[in-house]
Design an enzyme around this catalytic site. Structure first.
Site, PDB file in Angstrom:
ATOM      1  N   ASP A 106     -21.528 -31.237   8.316  1.00 21.62           N
ATOM      2  CA  ASP A 106     -22.364 -31.865   9.352  1.00 21.62           C
ATOM      3  C   ASP A 106     -22.599 -30.946  10.557  1.00 21.62           C
ATOM      4  OD1 ASP A 106     -19.889 -31.817  10.510  1.00 21.62           O
ATOM      5  OD2 ASP A 106     -19.717 -33.983  10.830  1.00 21.62           O
ATOM      6  N   GLY A 107     -22.069 -29.727  10.486  1.00 21.37           N
ATOM      7  CA  GLY A 107     -22.302 -28.764  11.563  1.00 21.37           C
ATOM      8  C   GLY A 107     -21.149 -28.641  12.546  1.00 21.37           C
ATOM      9  N   ASP A 113     -35.368  -4.067  38.859  1.00 22.03           N
ATOM     10  CA  ASP A 113     -35.712  -4.875  40.031  1.00 22.03           C
ATOM     11  C   ASP A 113     -34.701  -4.621  41.142  1.00 22.03           C
ATOM     12  OD1 ASP A 113     -33.402  -6.464  39.501  1.00 22.03           O
ATOM     13  OD2 ASP A 113     -34.562  -7.585  38.038  1.00 22.03           O
ATOM     14  N   LYS A 171     -42.199  -4.039  43.289  1.00 18.20           N
ATOM     15  CA  LYS A 171     -43.506  -4.650  43.009  1.00 18.20           C
ATOM     16  C   LYS A 171     -44.401  -4.500  44.226  1.00 18.20           C
ATOM     17  CE  LYS A 171     -42.668  -8.376  39.827  1.00 18.20           C
ATOM     18  NZ  LYS A 171     -42.329  -9.758  39.712  1.00 18.20           N
ATOM     19  N   ASP A 229     -29.656  -2.152  33.419  1.00 19.44           N
ATOM     20  CA  ASP A 229     -29.657  -3.573  33.776  1.00 19.44           C
ATOM     21  C   ASP A 229     -28.339  -4.192  33.310  1.00 19.44           C
ATOM     22  OD1 ASP A 229     -30.632  -5.875  34.893  1.00 19.44           O
ATOM     23  OD2 ASP A 229     -32.424  -5.983  33.649  1.00 19.44           O
ATOM     24  N   SER A 247     -31.947  -9.373  27.367  1.00 23.66           N
ATOM     25  CA  SER A 247     -32.030 -10.590  26.562  1.00 23.66           C
ATOM     26  C   SER A 247     -33.262 -10.497  25.653  1.00 23.66           C
ATOM     27  CB  SER A 247     -32.077 -11.810  27.478  1.00 23.66           C
ATOM     28  OG  SER A 247     -32.143 -12.978  26.700  1.00 23.66           O
ATOM     29  N   THR A 248     -34.421 -10.921  26.131  1.00 17.90           N
ATOM     30  CA  THR A 248     -35.627 -10.789  25.303  1.00 17.90           C
ATOM     31  C   THR A 248     -36.143  -9.351  25.305  1.00 17.90           C
ATOM     32  OG1 THR A 248     -37.098 -11.233  27.157  1.00 17.90           O
ATOM     33  CG2 THR A 248     -36.334 -13.140  25.896  1.00 17.90           C
TER      34      THR A 248
HETATM   35  C1  R5P Z   1     -32.269 -10.690  35.495  1.00 17.22           C
HETATM   36  O1  R5P Z   1     -32.022 -11.084  36.614  1.00 17.22           O
HETATM   37  C2  R5P Z   1     -31.320  -9.869  34.700  1.00 17.22           C
HETATM   38  O2  R5P Z   1     -30.684  -8.897  35.483  1.00 17.22           O
HETATM   39  C3  R5P Z   1     -32.034  -9.212  33.532  1.00 17.22           C
HETATM   40  O3  R5P Z   1     -33.020  -8.353  34.051  1.00 17.22           O
HETATM   41  C4  R5P Z   1     -32.666 -10.235  32.652  1.00 17.22           C
HETATM   42  O4  R5P Z   1     -31.742 -11.209  32.281  1.00 17.22           O
HETATM   43  C5  R5P Z   1     -33.236  -9.590  31.415  1.00 17.22           C
HETATM   44  O5  R5P Z   1     -33.862 -10.559  30.638  1.00 17.22           O
HETATM   45  P1  R5P Z   1     -34.970 -10.163  29.580  1.00 17.22           P
HETATM   46  O6  R5P Z   1     -34.394  -9.078  28.694  1.00 17.22           O
HETATM   47  O7  R5P Z   1     -35.222 -11.444  28.821  1.00 17.22           O
HETATM   48  O8  R5P Z   1     -36.173  -9.701  30.314  1.00 17.22           O
END
Ligand code: R5P
Length: 277
Positions: A34-35, A154, A177, A203, A207-208
């Site tokens: 069931d997971g 950033d 920016k 960084d 993530s993505t």
């Molecule tokens: C943002 O504040 C983090 O420091 C990373 O820049 C962010 O989580 C990266 O996410 P993604 O790879 O989805 O752009």
């Protein structure tokens, strides 16, 4: 003291156990039809080090069950990648502060919590028993013999890139920016001229991959001869590596807080040192 490896951190747990010269316990992880998840740990004694990153909801439930299995012992919870850290406040009314919920859950079992580069001070502030490792010097050292410039995508990551660049002994900057007109925004390094230079985008999390890909495009447009990316936590959601490499990035490296093929830097020594202290 005994170490238990969770399903998300088997290699790192083994490295930590080897460095501490202590036994890695046998554990069973299963999923019912069931997971629902199941955990059994064999040979628990008086002190347990649990190593388990949270990079999915299953990782979180496995961690909770491991903590419960070891709850008659003194527990050090090593959570190299602390997922849910980015929801570190209620951005909109009615939102859950996810990291607060996770912190309360973990600290109701653990006597000590060790993690690596939580996303923000705010996220860390929800823990009472947390000791945090900064892996940026390790990221920097990886590039110590190379002629590179480090750039954070950033301003928020400026302090991180500063630490990495100090360890690498190189120049650093962050992307800024600029609004050109109502429809156009330009992103470029604030001060450093990257033309003809080898650049490393630094960084905390990939993530993505969108942040790094966007930054890489700008750096290539600004004349960088080669762009690489380095992060602490290689979350790598949604085929991020494909996206990163097809954008022209030469290399992507990370630590082993999330175990990936690109995890060429280990945080095991830092963790072992903290535990043995
Ligand atoms: C943002 O504040 C983090 O420091 C990373 O820049 C962010 O989580 C990266 O996410 P993604 O790879 O989805 O752009």
């Amino acid at each position: 003291m005994k170490v238990v490896a969770g399903p998300s951190s088997p290699l790192l747990a083994k490295r930590v156990a080897d460095l501490l010269n202590v036994q890695l316990l046998n554990a069973t992880f299963r999923r019912f039809p069931d997971g629902e998840l199941y955990v059994k740990i064999e040979g628990l004694e008086d002190e347990t080090v649990i190593v388990q990153s949270i990079n999915s909801n299953d990782d979180l439930v496995y961690l909770l069950l491991m903590l419960d299995a070891a709850s008659n012992t003194e527990i050090t919870a090593v959570i190299p990648y602390m997922g849910y850290s980015r929801q570190d406040r209620a951005f909109k009314e009615g939102e859950a502060v996810s990291i607060r919920a996770v912190a309360r859950l973990i600290e109701s079992y653990a006597d000590k919590v060790i993690s690596v580069n939580l996303h923000s001070r705010e996220a860390a502030s929800h823990f009472k028993k947390l000791v945090e490792i900064d892996a940026m010097p390790l990221v920097g050292k990886h590039f110590a013999d190379k002629d590179v410039v480090m750039i954070s995508p950033d301003e928020g990551s400026y302090e991180r890139v500063k630490v990495a660049a100090k360890a690498a002994g190189c120049f650093f900057d962050y992307m800024e920016k600029r609004r050109v007109d109502a429809d156009k925004v330009e992103i470029s390094p604030k001060e450093v001229d990257v033309s003809g230079k080898e650049v490393v985008i630094v960084d905390d999390i990939i993530s993505t991959g969108s942040t790094v890909v966007e930054a890489a495009k700008m750096l290539m447009d600004s004349g960088a001869s080669e762009v690489r990316a380095a992060c602490v936590h290689a979350v790598l959601a949604s085929y991020a590596l494909n996206k990163l490499f097809s954008s022209g990035i030469q290399e992507v490296i990370a630590t082993d807080t999330v175990e990936r093929q690109i995890s060429v830097i280990s945080v095991a020594e830092e963790i072992a040192q903290l535990i043995s202290r």
